[in-house]
Design an enzyme around this catalytic site. Structure first.
Site, PDB file in Angstrom:
ATOM      1  CG  ASP A  18     -76.894  37.165 -48.233  1.00  0.00           C
ATOM      2  OD1 ASP A  18     -75.673  37.322 -48.128  1.00  0.00           O
ATOM      3  OD2 ASP A  18     -77.724  37.737 -47.515  1.00  0.00           O
ATOM      4  CE  LYS A  47     -73.191  39.202 -54.871  1.00  0.00           C
ATOM      5  NZ  LYS A  47     -74.274  38.947 -53.948  1.00  0.00           N
ATOM      6  N   GLY A  89     -70.340  38.932 -47.721  1.00  0.00           N
ATOM      7  CA  GLY A  89     -69.797  37.659 -47.272  1.00  0.00           C
ATOM      8  C   GLY A  89     -69.921  36.691 -48.422  1.00  0.00           C
ATOM      9  CG  HIS A  90     -68.766  37.226 -51.933  1.00  0.00           C
ATOM     10  ND1 HIS A  90     -68.163  38.085 -52.795  1.00  0.00           N
ATOM     11  CD2 HIS A  90     -70.013  37.705 -51.755  1.00  0.00           C
ATOM     12  CE1 HIS A  90     -69.009  39.050 -53.140  1.00  0.00           C
ATOM     13  NE2 HIS A  90     -70.139  38.841 -52.501  1.00  0.00           N
ATOM     14  CD  GLN A 122     -72.918  44.744 -50.251  1.00  0.00           C
ATOM     15  OE1 GLN A 122     -72.435  45.532 -51.028  1.00  0.00           O
ATOM     16  NE2 GLN A 122     -72.188  44.141 -49.341  1.00  0.00           N
TER      17      GLN A 122
HETATM   18  P1  IMP Z   1     -74.974  47.993 -44.568  1.00  0.00           P
HETATM   19  O1  IMP Z   1     -74.501  47.694 -45.935  1.00  0.00           O
HETATM   20  O2  IMP Z   1     -74.181  47.271 -43.490  1.00  0.00           O
HETATM   21  O3  IMP Z   1     -75.081  49.457 -44.302  1.00  0.00           O
HETATM   22  O4  IMP Z   1     -76.465  47.427 -44.410  1.00  0.00           O
HETATM   23  C1  IMP Z   1     -77.560  47.955 -45.154  1.00  0.00           C
HETATM   24  C2  IMP Z   1     -78.516  46.834 -45.570  1.00  0.00           C
HETATM   25  O5  IMP Z   1     -77.875  45.989 -46.518  1.00  0.00           O
HETATM   26  C3  IMP Z   1     -78.950  45.910 -44.422  1.00  0.00           C
HETATM   27  O6  IMP Z   1     -80.257  45.462 -44.652  1.00  0.00           O
HETATM   28  C4  IMP Z   1     -77.987  44.728 -44.541  1.00  0.00           C
HETATM   29  O7  IMP Z   1     -78.516  43.552 -43.968  1.00  0.00           O
HETATM   30  C5  IMP Z   1     -77.878  44.630 -46.053  1.00  0.00           C
HETATM   31  N1  IMP Z   1     -76.618  44.019 -46.506  1.00  0.00           N
HETATM   32  C6  IMP Z   1     -75.408  44.595 -46.569  1.00  0.00           C
HETATM   33  N2  IMP Z   1     -74.503  43.743 -47.072  1.00  0.00           N
HETATM   34  C7  IMP Z   1     -75.168  42.610 -47.370  1.00  0.00           C
HETATM   35  C8  IMP Z   1     -74.762  41.372 -47.977  1.00  0.00           C
HETATM   36  O8  IMP Z   1     -73.618  41.141 -48.364  1.00  0.00           O
HETATM   37  N3  IMP Z   1     -75.748  40.440 -48.117  1.00  0.00           N
HETATM   38  C9  IMP Z   1     -77.035  40.674 -47.747  1.00  0.00           C
HETATM   39  N4  IMP Z   1     -77.456  41.815 -47.193  1.00  0.00           N
HETATM   40  C10 IMP Z   1     -76.522  42.780 -47.006  1.00  0.00           C
END
Ligand code: IMP
Length: 430
Positions: free
Chosen positions: A13, A16, A40-41, A225
């Site tokens: 977040d 990017k 989420g971009h 991420q």
């Molecule tokens: P997962 O990727 O859904 O398995 O989540 C694992 C961790 O990564 C959690 O803390 C999510 O909130 C975090 N996370 C996954 N994708 C994003 C992203 O695009 N932005 C921010 N946090 C993310």
């Protein structure tokens, strides 16, 4: 060497998408190399705001070809919905404009069910995942039982593989996780429809990109991420299941090493995180509300994928230095500097204290941050509205001092600063 890599330096977040959109104007290919629709971009172009989860955000630029690499996990129905909604917004996504690696793994409804059941079973110790099936899909991949895009091309074999996948997951759900079994037939039907839809997009991404680089075409690798969510280098176990760090671009796209020119680390002017896990500079109360925003603007600090309010805090340059090293950053791009306008003083964490000792580096990486107290430097704030600044000279002295201090603490230059969500609200720094 015409490969540029954009990585998040924090917990995702960082904003990017907006820099990828900007840099994509110069690129021939924009390639996502990790993660799935947990990302989420957000990109704002005039009146339109695009929230993309799987499609590389660079495809909004008309001259680019979007690529989804083998390092990505693809939920076919999410991708199909995203292609449809882009089409409605006037952006045509054809098999000529979007290539999906044959080696990318699928996220199935069974992975989604497993993610939900596993998080529920963890109770208070949950990771706080996005519940998009990411962990279970990568688990299938490493356990060598995954389904890949290429499998969709042989319908009969694919249906048998889906049936056996659902059977295995059903055993886990009912025997180990106290959850309801899934209807295999329904999942087979859904994936069979998706296969017809996506088959024309399946390609040999590695060959296409290597040829393109060989001919001097520009490739922009887009990480999802952030570094601190990296499976190997993040705040384990509160991480995602892929490698968002720069090296992930090579394995996640099937490229040999050595093509890179710029490795751009996108960092927010403060810190944010969703989900569980350590966060030394976290703020609560009024200041947190001030940084987070109220949620009525698309750029406020609420998850693009889940809508969850993000945890927020002051910029942590111990972690940013770590990200600079792990990614081999050549430069930083700073986002949301405008959000700090009106705050005085501004704090920046430059070291940690634990048991009377000062640390500027983490002895065992960021997974154990417990017991480390941030040491803050106080920097003067600025009152001016900087949203109209377009050059270094337009920025108030205090904002420049903040930028220079971050550069000094991390040892890399800041080349771009965003001062608002619009495409043009960027200050380039020579
Ligand atoms: P997962 O990727 O859904 O398995 O989540 C694992 C961790 O990564 C959690 O803390 C999510 O909130 C975090 N996370 C996954 N994708 C994003 C992203 O695009 N932005 C921010 N946090 C993310």
């Amino acid at each position: 060497m015409p490969l540029d890599i954009v990585v998040g330096t924090q917990w995702g977040d960082e904003g990017k998408g907006r820099f990828v959109d900007l840099l994509a104007a110069e690129a021939d290919y924009v390639a996502r190399y990790n993660g799935g629709d947990n990302a989420g971009h957000t990109v704002t172009v005039g009146e339109q705001t695009f929230k993309l989860h799987l499609t590389p955000s660079g495809v909004i630029q008309p001259g680019t070809i979007g690529v989804i690499g083998n390092g990505v996990v693809v939920n076919p129905s999410v991708l199909i919905q995203e292609i449809d909604s882009l089409l409605k917004a006037g952006i045509e996504i054809t098999p000529q404009r979007l290539l999906i690696s044959y080696a990318a793994h699928l996220i199935t409804p069974a992975h989604l069910a497993l993610d939900r059941a596993q998080e529920a079973a963890l109770g208070k110790g949950k990771i706080g995942t996005t519940l998009r099936g990411i962990g279970p899909a990568y688990t299938s991949k490493v356990s060598r039982k995954g389904l890949r895009m290429v499998d969709m091309l042989d319908r009969d074999k694919f249906m048998l593989a889906v049936r056996s996948h659902v059977q295995v997951v059903n055993e886990q759900l009912t025997n180990l996780l106290d959850a309801e079994p899934l209807d295999a037939r329904q999942i087979e039907d859904e994936l069979s429809r998706s296969a017809s839809h996506l088959a024309p997009f399946i390609a040999d991404v590695s060959t296409v990109l290597t040829d393109a680089l060989g001919h001097g075409r520009r490739v922009l690798a887009e990480g999802a991420q952030g570094t601190l969510l990296d499976l190997d280098h993040g705040t384990y176990p509160f991480v995602t299941s892929s490698n968002p760090t720069a090296a992930g671009a090579f394995t996640g796209l099937g490229l040999g090493v050595g093509y890179e020119e710029r490795v751009i680390g996108v960092t927010k002017a403060f810190q944010s995180r969703v989900g569980s896990g350590p966060f030394p500079t976290e703020l609560e109360g009024e200041m947190a509300l001030r940084l987070r925003g109220t949620g009525d603007q698309p750029w406020d600090e609420y998850g693009t994928t889940t809508g969850r309010p993000r945890r927020v805090g002051w910029l942590d340059t111990v972690l940013l230095r770590y990200s600079t090293r792990i990614n081999g950053l050549t430069e930083l791009a700073l986002t949301k500097l405008d959000i700090l306008s009106g705050l005085d003083p501004i704090q920046i964490c430059s070291a940690y204290r634990r048991a009377d000792q000062t640390y500027t580096e983490l002895p065992f990486g960021p997974s154990d941050l417990s017991g480390y107290e941030p040491i803050y430097e106080q920097l003067p704030g600025w009152q001016a509205d900087i949203r109209h600044a377009r050059s270094w000279e337009h920025l108030p002295q205090a904002a420049r001092a903040y930028i220079l201090r971050i550069e000094k603490l991390c040892g890399v230059p800041i080349r771009l600063v965003s001062v608002g969500p619009e495409r043009e609200q960027v200050v380039p720094i020579a």
